[in-house]
Write a protein that holds these residues in place. Structure first.
Motif, mmCIF file in Angstrom:
data_model
loop_
_atom_site.group_PDB
_atom_site.id
_atom_site.type_symbol
_atom_site.label_atom_id
_atom_site.label_comp_id
_atom_site.label_asym_id
_atom_site.label_seq_id
_atom_site.Cartn_x
_atom_site.Cartn_y
_atom_site.Cartn_z
ATOM 1 N N GLN A 1 -8.925 -12.118 9.479
ATOM 2 C CA GLN A 1 -8.524 -10.500 9.777
ATOM 3 C C GLN A 1 -9.182 -9.983 11.014
ATOM 4 O O GLN A 1 -10.447 -10.239 11.159
ATOM 5 N N ASN B 1 -6.319 -8.982 0.752
ATOM 6 C CA ASN B 1 -6.985 -7.598 1.326
ATOM 7 C C ASN B 1 -8.412 -8.019 1.365
ATOM 8 O O ASN B 1 -9.134 -8.738 0.166
ATOM 9 N N TYR C 1 -2.935 -4.398 8.778
ATOM 10 C CA TYR C 1 -3.826 -3.747 7.536
ATOM 11 C C TYR C 1 -4.447 -2.423 8.258
ATOM 12 O O TYR C 1 -4.534 -2.372 9.522
ATOM 13 N N SER D 1 -1.853 -2.783 3.167
ATOM 14 C CA SER D 1 -1.355 -4.157 3.987
ATOM 15 C C SER D 1 0.200 -3.976 4.120
ATOM 16 O O SER D 1 0.805 -3.724 3.325
ATOM 17 N N TYR E 1 3.413 -6.481 5.484
ATOM 18 C CA TYR E 1 3.999 -7.768 6.039
ATOM 19 C C TYR E 1 5.407 -7.802 5.911
ATOM 20 O O TYR E 1 6.014 -7.226 4.947
ATOM 21 N N TYR F 1 0.891 -10.063 9.697
ATOM 22 C CA TYR F 1 0.063 -9.338 8.706
ATOM 23 C C TYR F 1 -0.620 -8.258 9.211
ATOM 24 O O TYR F 1 -1.528 -8.552 10.043
#
Lengths: 111, 112
Positions: free
Chosen positions: B101, A98, B33, B48, B50, B31
């Protein structure tokens, strides 16, 4: 400990000058440090990123300097242009993948 | 170049109403988010996702929030009963793995 501190809050630079934005972190488990550029009304866009085993990374006019022992990293924008005027966020990635963002720096490049 | 898309771009709702924000991540990414950005503040991590489950969530992501991947392409954020303080820009992001990301353009949510 997940905080990323960023300074300055705002920055005004003359065209052609160097813009420098600084960030600091506490969590030594962070493993990736990206910088994002955000224009008004848009999402953050990745600008450049560095891993902690590298002390410097350069891409065009943008350079990240990384000081692992001091837990600090900075973005340098050389030959700043009016089109670089945007908000810049540093970030750090946790083990859980994150991102933790700094508070942002609003850069204005004056023609 | 592939990009993350989000709909709607703007959403206005009354306090207490449910909202669903939609995202289409980049197609080969695994992934996903959600982040939010209150006006003038920093971008904050929410959750998040997954392998069809939540990997991590922040303290902001309380039981009023939920995420879902209802099909092979969409990723949604639901706020069950919106509060005034939920007003923010909500960004979806996706990544291939532990890589960069990529963020969508955001949905601006205004709760009245």
């Amino acid at each position: 400990q997940q905080q990323v501190k960023q300074s300055p809050q705002s920055l005004i630079v003359q065209k052609g000058g160097i813009s420098i934005i600084n960030c600091a972190y506490e969590n030594t488990a962070f493993d990736y440090f990206p910088w994002y550029q955000q224009f008004p009304g848009k999402g953050p866009a990745l600008l450049i990123a560095i891993r902690p085993d590298v002390s410097e990374k350069k891409e065009g006019r943008f350079t990240i300097s990384f000081n692992k022992s001091a837990k600090q990293f900075s973005l340098h924008i050389m030959d700043s242009q009016p089109g670089d005027s945007a908000t810049y966020f540093c970030a750090a990635r946790s083990v859980a993948n994150n991102l933790f963002f700094g508070t942002g720096t609003r850069l204005t490049v004056i023609p | 170049e592939p990009e993350v898309t989000q709909t709607p771009s703007h959403q206005v709702t009354q306090m207490g109403q449910e909202v669903i924000l939609r995202c289409v991540p980049i197609s080969n990414h695994l992934y996903f988010y959600w982040y939010r950005q209150i006006l003038g503040q920093k971008v904050e991590f929410l959750v998040s996702f997954y392998n069809n489950e939540i990997s991590e969530k922040s303290e902001i992501f309380d039981d009023q929030f939920s995420v879902e991947r209802p099909d092979g392409s969409n990723f949604t954020l639901k706020i069950r009963s919106t509060k005034l303080e939920d007003s923010a820009m909500y960004f979806c992001a996706s990544s291939e793995g532990r890589q960069t990301q990529y963020f969508g353009p955001g949905t601006r949510l205004l709760v009245l």
